[in-house]
Design a protein around this motif. Sequence first.
Motif, PDB file in Angstrom:
ATOM      1  N   ILE A  73       0.848  -1.194   0.000  1.00  0.00           N
ATOM      2  CA  ILE A  73       0.000   0.000   0.000  1.00  0.00           C
ATOM      3  C   ILE A  73       0.885   1.246   0.000  1.00  0.00           C
ATOM      4  CG2 ILE A  73      -1.635   1.371   1.354  1.00  0.00           C
ATOM      5  CD1 ILE A  73      -2.876  -1.313   2.276  1.00  0.00           C
ATOM      6  N   GLN A  74       1.914   1.244   0.826  1.00  0.00           N
ATOM      7  CA  GLN A  74       2.808   2.401   0.911  1.00  0.00           C
ATOM      8  C   GLN A  74       3.553   2.629  -0.406  1.00  0.00           C
ATOM      9  OE1 GLN A  74       2.580   4.390   3.686  1.00  0.00           O
ATOM     10  NE2 GLN A  74       3.564   5.740   2.238  1.00  0.00           N
ATOM     11  N   VAL A  75       4.000   1.559  -1.050  1.00  0.00           N
ATOM     12  CA  VAL A  75       4.670   1.681  -2.353  1.00  0.00           C
ATOM     13  C   VAL A  75       3.722   2.286  -3.382  1.00  0.00           C
ATOM     14  CG1 VAL A  75       5.603   0.355  -4.301  1.00  0.00           C
ATOM     15  CG2 VAL A  75       6.384  -0.129  -1.979  1.00  0.00           C
ATOM     16  N   ALA A  76       2.459   1.841  -3.383  1.00  0.00           N
ATOM     17  CA  ALA A  76       1.470   2.380  -4.324  1.00  0.00           C
ATOM     18  C   ALA A  76       1.254   3.873  -4.062  1.00  0.00           C
ATOM     19  CB  ALA A  76       0.155   1.622  -4.214  1.00  0.00           C
ATOM     20  N   ILE A  77       1.161   4.252  -2.802  1.00  0.00           N
ATOM     21  CA  ILE A  77       0.968   5.670  -2.453  1.00  0.00           C
ATOM     22  C   ILE A  77       2.135   6.492  -2.952  1.00  0.00           C
ATOM     23  CG2 ILE A  77       0.867   7.323  -0.532  1.00  0.00           C
ATOM     24  CD1 ILE A  77      -0.575   5.047   1.044  1.00  0.00           C
ATOM     25  N   THR A  78       3.342   6.030  -2.680  1.00  0.00           N
ATOM     26  CA  THR A  78       4.548   6.755  -3.089  1.00  0.00           C
ATOM     27  C   THR A  78       4.629   6.868  -4.606  1.00  0.00           C
ATOM     28  OG1 THR A  78       5.689   5.990  -1.098  1.00  0.00           O
ATOM     29  CG2 THR A  78       7.071   6.771  -2.930  1.00  0.00           C
ATOM     30  N   THR A  79       4.389   5.766  -5.293  1.00  0.00           N
ATOM     31  CA  THR A  79       4.466   5.755  -6.752  1.00  0.00           C
ATOM     32  C   THR A  79       3.450   6.704  -7.366  1.00  0.00           C
ATOM     33  OG1 THR A  79       5.233   3.457  -6.712  1.00  0.00           O
ATOM     34  CG2 THR A  79       4.312   4.267  -8.797  1.00  0.00           C
ATOM     35  N   LEU A  80       2.216   6.647  -6.891  1.00  0.00           N
ATOM     36  CA  LEU A  80       1.170   7.525  -7.432  1.00  0.00           C
ATOM     37  C   LEU A  80       1.448   8.990  -7.103  1.00  0.00           C
ATOM     38  CD1 LEU A  80      -1.985   5.376  -6.736  1.00  0.00           C
ATOM     39  CD2 LEU A  80      -0.956   5.867  -8.954  1.00  0.00           C
ATOM     40  N   SER A  81       1.957   9.247  -5.908  1.00  0.00           N
ATOM     41  CA  SER A  81       2.275  10.619  -5.514  1.00  0.00           C
ATOM     42  C   SER A  81       3.335  11.221  -6.433  1.00  0.00           C
ATOM     43  CB  SER A  81       2.782  10.672  -4.065  1.00  0.00           C
ATOM     44  OG  SER A  81       1.762  10.281  -3.191  1.00  0.00           O
ATOM     45  N   GLU A  82       4.330  10.417  -6.780  1.00  0.00           N
ATOM     46  CA  GLU A  82       5.387  10.901  -7.672  1.00  0.00           C
ATOM     47  C   GLU A  82       4.862  11.154  -9.071  1.00  0.00           C
ATOM     48  OE1 GLU A  82       8.371   7.872  -7.293  1.00  0.00           O
ATOM     49  OE2 GLU A  82       8.941   8.541  -5.283  1.00  0.00           O
TER      50      GLU A  82
END
Length: 85
Positions: A73-82
């Motif tokens: 979930i955290q990886v998805a958040i970071t990726t989408l935020s970037e």
Amino acid sequence: RKESSAASDVYKRQDEYSSVIAKEILNNILEEKSVKMGVVMQSLRVAVTGQGMGPDLMQVLETLGNQEVAKRIQVAITTLSEKVK
């Protein structure tokens, strides 16, 4: 984004973890935010599995375990935020 990070933290902190507990966590978060399950299920599935369809998501969450689910979930958040910047 803040709600997704909170969800990641809640999953990470669980000592006991099963498909039932995973669903309870998700239901509690969604109820608190007044969001219906159908609104987030597809996004959660993609965040956790990388695919839009597959076996029962709660069983997948149980199989992966709470630490891995929280990490994904955290990886998805970071990726989408970037991507959005």
